[in-house]
Every structure is written in structure tokens, then in C-alpha cells.
Design an enzyme around this catalytic site. Structure first.
Site, short mmCIF file in Angstrom:
data_model
loop_
_atom_site.label_atom_id
_atom_site.label_comp_id
_atom_site.label_asym_id
_atom_site.label_seq_id
_atom_site.Cartn_x
_atom_site.Cartn_y
_atom_site.Cartn_z
CE1 TYR A 85 -4.15 -1.89 0.73
CE2 TYR A 85 -2.59 -3.33 1.84
CZ TYR A 85 -3.84 -3.11 1.29
OH TYR A 85 -4.76 -4.11 1.31
CB ILE A 118 -7.69 11.88 -4.99
CG1 ILE A 118 -6.74 12.41 -6.08
CG2 ILE A 118 -9.11 12.43 -5.20
CD1 ILE A 118 -6.87 11.79 -7.43
NE ARG A 120 -13.63 7.92 1.05
CZ ARG A 120 -12.94 7.35 2.02
NH1 ARG A 120 -12.90 7.88 3.22
NH2 ARG A 120 -12.27 6.24 1.80
CD GLU A 154 -11.63 -0.05 0.67
OE1 GLU A 154 -11.95 0.66 1.64
OE2 GLU A 154 -11.55 -1.28 0.72
CG ASP A 194 -18.59 -5.55 -1.92
OD1 ASP A 194 -19.17 -5.34 -3.00
OD2 ASP A 194 -18.94 -6.43 -1.11
NE ARG A 199 -22.53 -5.01 -5.06
CZ ARG A 199 -22.64 -5.80 -4.01
NH1 ARG A 199 -21.59 -6.12 -3.30
NH2 ARG A 199 -23.81 -6.26 -3.65
CD GLU A 255 -8.00 -4.23 1.30
OE1 GLU A 255 -9.07 -4.32 1.95
OE2 GLU A 255 -7.29 -3.22 1.32
C1 LIG Z 1 -21.05 12.66 2.24
O1 LIG Z 1 -21.87 12.38 3.35
C2 LIG Z 1 -21.12 12.18 4.55
C3 LIG Z 1 -22.09 11.73 5.61
O2 LIG Z 1 -23.24 12.52 5.63
C4 LIG Z 1 -20.41 13.47 4.91
O3 LIG Z 1 -19.63 13.32 6.09
C5 LIG Z 1 -19.48 13.85 3.76
O4 LIG Z 1 -18.84 15.07 4.02
C6 LIG Z 1 -20.25 13.94 2.45
N1 LIG Z 1 -19.29 14.12 1.37
C7 LIG Z 1 -19.51 14.99 0.39
C8 LIG Z 1 -18.46 15.07 -0.66
O5 LIG Z 1 -20.48 15.70 0.33
C1 LIG Z 2 -24.84 -6.30 -10.40
O1 LIG Z 2 -25.19 -5.32 -11.35
C2 LIG Z 2 -26.46 -4.74 -11.14
C3 LIG Z 2 -26.70 -3.75 -12.26
O2 LIG Z 2 -26.55 -4.38 -13.48
C4 LIG Z 2 -26.51 -4.05 -9.80
O3 LIG Z 2 -27.76 -3.49 -9.57
C5 LIG Z 2 -26.16 -5.04 -8.71
O4 LIG Z 2 -26.07 -4.36 -7.47
C6 LIG Z 2 -24.83 -5.69 -9.00
N1 LIG Z 2 -24.57 -6.70 -8.01
C7 LIG Z 2 -23.37 -6.93 -7.52
C8 LIG Z 2 -23.28 -7.98 -6.47
O5 LIG Z 2 -22.37 -6.34 -7.90
#
Ligand SMILES: *[C@@H]1O[C@H](CO)[C@@H](O)[C@H](O)[C@H]1NC(C)=O
Ligand SMILES: *[C@@H]1O[C@H](CO)[C@@H](O)[C@H](O)[C@H]1NC(C)=O
Ligand SMILES: *[C@@H]1O[C@H](CO)[C@@H](O)[C@H](O)[C@H]1NC(C)=O
Ligand SMILES: *[C@@H]1O[C@H](CO)[C@@H](O)[C@H](O)[C@H]1NC(C)=O
Ligand SMILES: *[C@@H]1O[C@H](CO)[C@@H](O)[C@H](O)[C@H]1NC(C)=O
Length: 528
Positions: A85, A118, A120, A154, A194, A199, A255
Site C-alpha cells: 500500500y 485524492i 474523497r 477505495e 464493495d 459497485r 483484498e
Molecule cells: C457525504 O456524506 C457524509 C455523511 O453525511 C459526509 O460526512 C461527507 O462530508 C459527504 N461528502 C460529500 C463530498 O459531500
Molecule cells: C450487479 O449489477 C447490477 C446492475 O446491473 C446491480 O444493480 C447489482 O447491485 C450488481 N450486483 C453486484 C453484487 O455487484
């Protein structure tokens, strides 16, 4: 005489060939040994053993003593690859890398670290982050057993931060272009969490768009199979695998290994390397080599010694029992299909445009700086935590004050609209200087309007016209980037828990670090 010279040369040639590890190559959705043509399945373990290191960034591949301690354990496990990592572009990795190579162990490396990544929640991608990733490629591409890089781990983990994936994908694109410009062929992928809601969107997003932009392979951190009574179907593995049917790039588990039920017996190993998965997946990395507070370790390390956990023997047995059979490279004709980008809509749990931030360019930013009249007195972001925090607050306040009045979109980006300001990839000092100059102009250059509590100073302009800055060529000019558009880009490195820290299974030690990322988090909080 002549004959013996020849045979000596032949022997030398053979000897050096024997010592070298065979390069791996991707064809379609599979990895192959480029020499033998045999399909390659990753039988890996996640490796980040330097848990007592107090550095903000740990680098086990620069720790020869640690590698020497761990190599016998890795060999005994029977793994053929490790995923690491955190590493640094500096330091000496020769010993560890050659020991691993000699043992037939390939290395997949994350490019990001807790301090260079980066964020998130406030994603930016800038000249510094790209430069850091490039230097990591420079450092590690010379080792014959480095078989893949990961451009993120992630990062997006909820629909509201899916925008961050546009920045990750831009970095991935630019690293791919850099590798290509060096005439190398190391693939660059992404390791996802996941999360059921996103996903599908994530796996299609990283596979969509121009070939130059999309991931070369896709990794999933999957912890669904818990305990000996779960099955391929009941665990959820079957659904995950099914969704990669007809994929056009390799997929593997970056993982795996749920530890909700202990000790772990690793029943999923038989599935990963058995007929249920081998036609679609390329194996995976069990989490993880070293025992930490989160209790996923195979080996408890202490100084120069290590002790096997119960999981060590269980994993070793599980791995020894499998014998994945693949196809040969010559008999394989890829038939997978590339994916379309997910629709951008809150209702689709996806807000990242397929229009990516452009490639950061130092020349563009230096050119822009010459046109400013009010700039930061400091030319570098402080590195020590206290000064960095002060810097972050100051910068944040400046953005908060100024950008309520003047339009700061030139130095910011929006992944949902896919619009990125033409200087949004400049470093924090450059961006705040641009903002302060806008303010100074807005105030008609009156005395005191370029001060910002002593942070800024007036600069006599060296050029009054910035119109040519975006076309400045620099060291990146040989690297063509398919989706750079004239208008724009986004910027800057940052840090977060989405760094190349391992998945955060329950109780995992956090490696959060105060960094440029924190500064930028502050900065963008007020900016947007
Ligand atoms: C997404 O939601 C979470 C939980 O509400 C919050 O802490 C986070 O700042 C939000 N992120 C963005 C990019 O808005
Ligand atoms: C599989 O793909 C579908 C969309 O085609 C999605 O709704 C579903 O959550 C996916 N399931 C998994 C286990 O990745
Ligand atoms: C941009 O310049 C900075 C400062 O010299 C350097 O650290 C960084 O690596 C450069 N970035 C690129 C992409 O060349
Ligand atoms: C990006 O633009 C969208 C659409 O205009 C807006 O709703 C969103 O708040 C913006 N996001 C950021 C991070 O500025
Ligand atoms: C870019 O390409 C030119 C012409 O092929 C070459 O002379 C130059 O060294 C290259 N620059 C870099 C940074 O690779």
C-alpha cells in the site's frame, strides 16, 4: 576457443535468464506469463508490515531487515505476489525487490499514500500529486517484478463522494500516459471497496471511455465470505462474479478474507482458484500479512522475528490445495466488452461526469503566476503540522472571503458538471495567489488590499497576458492525454482515509495524517 567463448556466453545468458522473473502481460481480461504463455493467477497477500514505523508514510520495501525477516514466511505461504500500500519514491528498494524477484514474487504497488492522495470529500488533483505518482513510477518501474500499479484504493465509498472518482480516473489516465511515454507496459488499475449501492456504477466507470482513460484492470476489496458455512452463493461472491461476465479487462480481489468468524479457514480460496471464478477472475490478495489491532494478520512480527498465527497455517493449507487451470495465451481470443459510463444522476447514485479533469501542467501554472499582481509571500506549502494548519486556515479564509465576491471557477472544478477551471490543477500557493490577485483587482489595487494579514505581497507583473499559458509545453508535453480540454482542469493532492491505507475493517488502525490534503480540504470547503 571460439566454441568455448560461445558456450560461456550462452551460459551467462541462460544464467541471467534464470535469475530474472518472467514479465507478465495482459491480454483481454487475463494475465499471462509473457515467456511461457501460461495464464497467471495472483496468489497474493497484502503486505504492509512496518507497523511500528512512526513516519507519516511507511515503506516496507525500503526495509531490508524487514524483507529478510518476512521472505521465508512469504515463501512458505506459497504466494506469488504481494500488494504493497505505502512506499516512497526515495530510499533504497534494491535489496527487497531483488529478494522478492528471486523468490518469484511479483509486486503490485499503490501509488497513493496517506499524504499524497485524492481526498474523497474534497477531491482535487494537481501538479504535485501527478509529479509524486510519476516519481514513484520512475523509482519502481526498473524492477522486473513490479507487475501493476494502483491509482487509488477505495476513494469513493458513498454516492455523495462519487465525484472523487473523476479525479482518480484522471490521475490513472495521466500515469498510464507517463508509463507509455517511457516505453513501458506496466498496467494501472483501481482497487474498489464493495458498497452495494455504487459497485456497479464504479466498475463501469473505471472501464468506460477512451482506452487511454480507463483502468487496465480492476481490483475489488471483498469481505463477503464469512466463516466455514457460507457458500459461493450465500456469501454474495456469486453475484459479484456474475456481474463481471464478459468483462474486457482483468478483475481480481485486491483484498479478501472476512474475519468475523475466527480463526479463519479461508473456504473462499477454493472458489477463487476453482472453476466458479477462474474464467472471470485472476485470483487475489488475502488481507493481510502482518498482525495488527484489526486482527487480520498471518504473521505477528516483532523486531527481526515473526510468529505464525493460526490463520497462517490455514491460509497456507487452503492455497496449497488449489491448482487453478487457465487457458494459454495463444489459444485465447478475448471476447469481453467495454462498458458504457454510468448516467450522472443522484437517482442513479452517481455524480461523476465522464469528462475528466485535464492533465496538470507545471508550465501552465508558472506562466500564470507571472501574470499575477498579488501573490503569496511563501512559495512552498509548509511541511510541519503546526505551520501547515495555520497555512490551511489562512488559505481557507482567503477563499471564503474572496470567492463570495469574485468568480473563482478558474481555480476550481466540478466533477458533476465535468467543468474544470484552467488553473484548477495548480498547487495551493498558485491557486490562492490567483484568488488574491482577483481581489486586488476587484479593489482597484488600493493600498492594503494585497496584504491578507501579512500573507500576501504585491508583485510587479512580468506578463500581462495569460492567454498563452494553457498551451505552455513542459516535461509532460510528450505525454498525450486524450481528454484534456482547452478550458480546464482540476487540482491538487490531498489526503484522507481513502489513502493507500488498507481497507478499514473493524478496528483497523487509522493512518490519517495532517498534510497538504488537509489544507486543501479546508481550502475547498470554503471554495465550493
Ligand atoms: C457525504 O456524506 C457524509 C455523511 O453525511 C459526509 O460526512 C461527507 O462530508 C459527504 N461528502 C460529500 C463530498 O459531500
Ligand atoms: C450487479 O449489477 C447490477 C446492475 O446491473 C446491480 O444493480 C447489482 O447491485 C450488481 N450486483 C453486484 C453484487 O455487484
Ligand atoms: C511540478 O513542480 C513541482 C515543484 O518543482 C514538482 O514537485 C512536481 O513534481 C512537478 N509536477 C510535475 C507533474 O511535473
Ligand atoms: C457542481 O455543480 C452542480 C450542478 O450545478 C452543483 O449542484 C454542485 O453543488 C456542484 N458541486 C460542487 C462540488 O461544487
Ligand atoms: C519529448 O520529445 C522530444 C522529441 O522526440 C525529445 O527530444 C524530448 O527529449 C522529449 N522530452 C521528454 C521530457 O521526454
Amino acid at each position: 576457443m571460439r566454441a568455448s567463448l560461445l558456450s560461456a556466453a550462452t551460459l551467462l545468458g541462460l544464467a541471467s535468464q534464470a535469475a530474472a522473473i518472467d514479465p507478465l502481460v495482459i491480454k483481454g481480461s487475463k494475465w499471462f506469463n509473457s515467456k511461457t504463455g501460461a495464464q497467471f493467477f495472483v496468489k497474493g497477500v497484502d503486505y504492509q508490515p512496518d507497523i511500528t514505523s512512526t513516519s507519516a508514510v511507511r515503506d516496507p520495501l525500503a526495509d531490508t531487515a524487514g524483507c529478510t525477516r518476512d521472505l521465508p514466511f512469504l515463501k512458505e505461504l506459497g504466494v506469488n505476489a504481494i500488494r504493497v500500500y505505502q512506499t516512497e519514491p526515495f530510499g533504497n528498494h534494491d535489496q527487497c525487490m531483488s529478494m522478492l524477484s528471486a523468490a518469484g514474487i511479483y509486486v503490485m504497488l499503490d501509488l497513493s499514500t496517506p499524504t499524497e492522495t485524492i481526498n474523497r470529500d474534497q477531491p482535487t488533483y494537481d501538479v504535485d500529486l501527478l509529479g509524486y505518482y510519476q516519481s514513484k513510477v520512475d523509482t519502481f518501474s526498473k524492477y522486473d517484478n513490479v507487475f501493476a500499479f494502483l491509482a487509488g484504493n477505495e476513494v469513493t465509498n458513498a454516492y455523495n463522494n462519487t465525484g472523487a472518482s473523476a479525479y482518480v480516473k484522471a490521475a490513472l489516465r495521466d500515469v498510464k500516459a507517463y508509463i507509455k511515454s517511457k516505453k513501458l507496459t506496466i498496467p494501472v488499475g483501481y482497487a474498489t471497496n464493495d458498497d452495494a449501492d455504487i459497485r456497479w456504477q464504479l466498475q463501469t466507470y473505471f472501464d468506460c471511455g477512451a482506452t487511454t482513460d480507463r483502468a487496465d484492470f480492476y481490483g475489488i476489496n471483498l469481505y463477503e465470505w464469512c466463516g466455514p458455512t457460507a457458500t459461493f452463493e450465500s456469501s454474495g461472491y456469486a453475484d459479484v462474479v456474475k456481474n463481471f461476465t464478459n468483462w474486457d479487462i482483468p478483475v481480481l480481489l485486491t483484498e479478501y478474507g472476512c474475519n468475523a468468524i475466527k480463526p479463519r479457514t479461508f473456504p473462499e480460496v477454493a472458489a477463487i482458484y476453482g472453476s466458479q471464478m477462474t474464467s472471470i477472475f485472476s485470483g487475489g490478495f488475502v488481507y493481510e500479512y502482518v498482525q495488527e489491532a484489526n486482527d487480520y494478520g498471518l504473521v505477528q512480527v516483532s523486531g527481526s522475528s515473526g510468529t505464525k498465527t493460526v490463520d497462517f497455517n490455514n491460509f497456507k493449507s487452503a492455497l496449497a490445495a488449489v491448482n487453478p487451470s487457465g487457458v494459454s495465451m495463444s489459444s485465447y481470443t478475448p471476447s469481453g466488452k467495454q462498458q458504457s459510463c454510468p448516467a450522472v444522476a443522484v437517482s442513479n447514485d452517481w455524480i461523476a461526469s465522464s469528462s475528466l479533469p485535464p492533465m496538470p501542467s507545471n508550465s501552465t501554472c508558472s506562466c500564470m503566476m507571472k501574470t499575477l499582481t498579488c501573490v503569496s509571500k511563501s512559495t512552498t506549502v509548509p511541511t510541519n503540522a503546526g505551520d501547515l494548519a495555520t497555512f490551511g486556515t489562512t488559505v481557507s479564509n482567503i477563499f471564503g472571503t474572496v470567492c463570495g465576491t469574485v468568480d473563482c471557477s478558474t481555480v476550481s472544478g466540478n466533477a458533476t458538471t465535468g467543468k474544470y477551471g484552467k488553473y484548477s490543477f495548480c498547487d495551493p500557493i498558485q491557486r490562492v495567489s490567483w484568488v488574491m490577485t482577483e481581489w486586488y483587482n476587484n479593489q482597484r489595487n488600493v493600498d492594503g488590499s494585497c496584504d491578507f494579514g501579512g500573507f500576501a505581497k504585491v508583485q510587479s507583473v512580468k506578463s500581462t497576458d495569460d492567454s498563452s499559458c494553457s498551451s505552455q509545453k513542459d516535461d509532460n508535453s510528450n505525454i498525450s492525454s486524450s481528454s484534456s480540454n482547452g478550458e480546464s482542469s482540476s487540482s491538487t493532492s490531498s489526503s484522507s482515509s481513502s489513502a493507500a491505507t488498507a481497507k478499514t475493517p473493524v478496528g483497523a488502525t487509522s493512518m490519517a495524517a495532517l498534510s497538504v490534503g488537509v489544507v486543501l480540504a479546508l481550502l475547498t470547503t470554503t471554495l465550493f
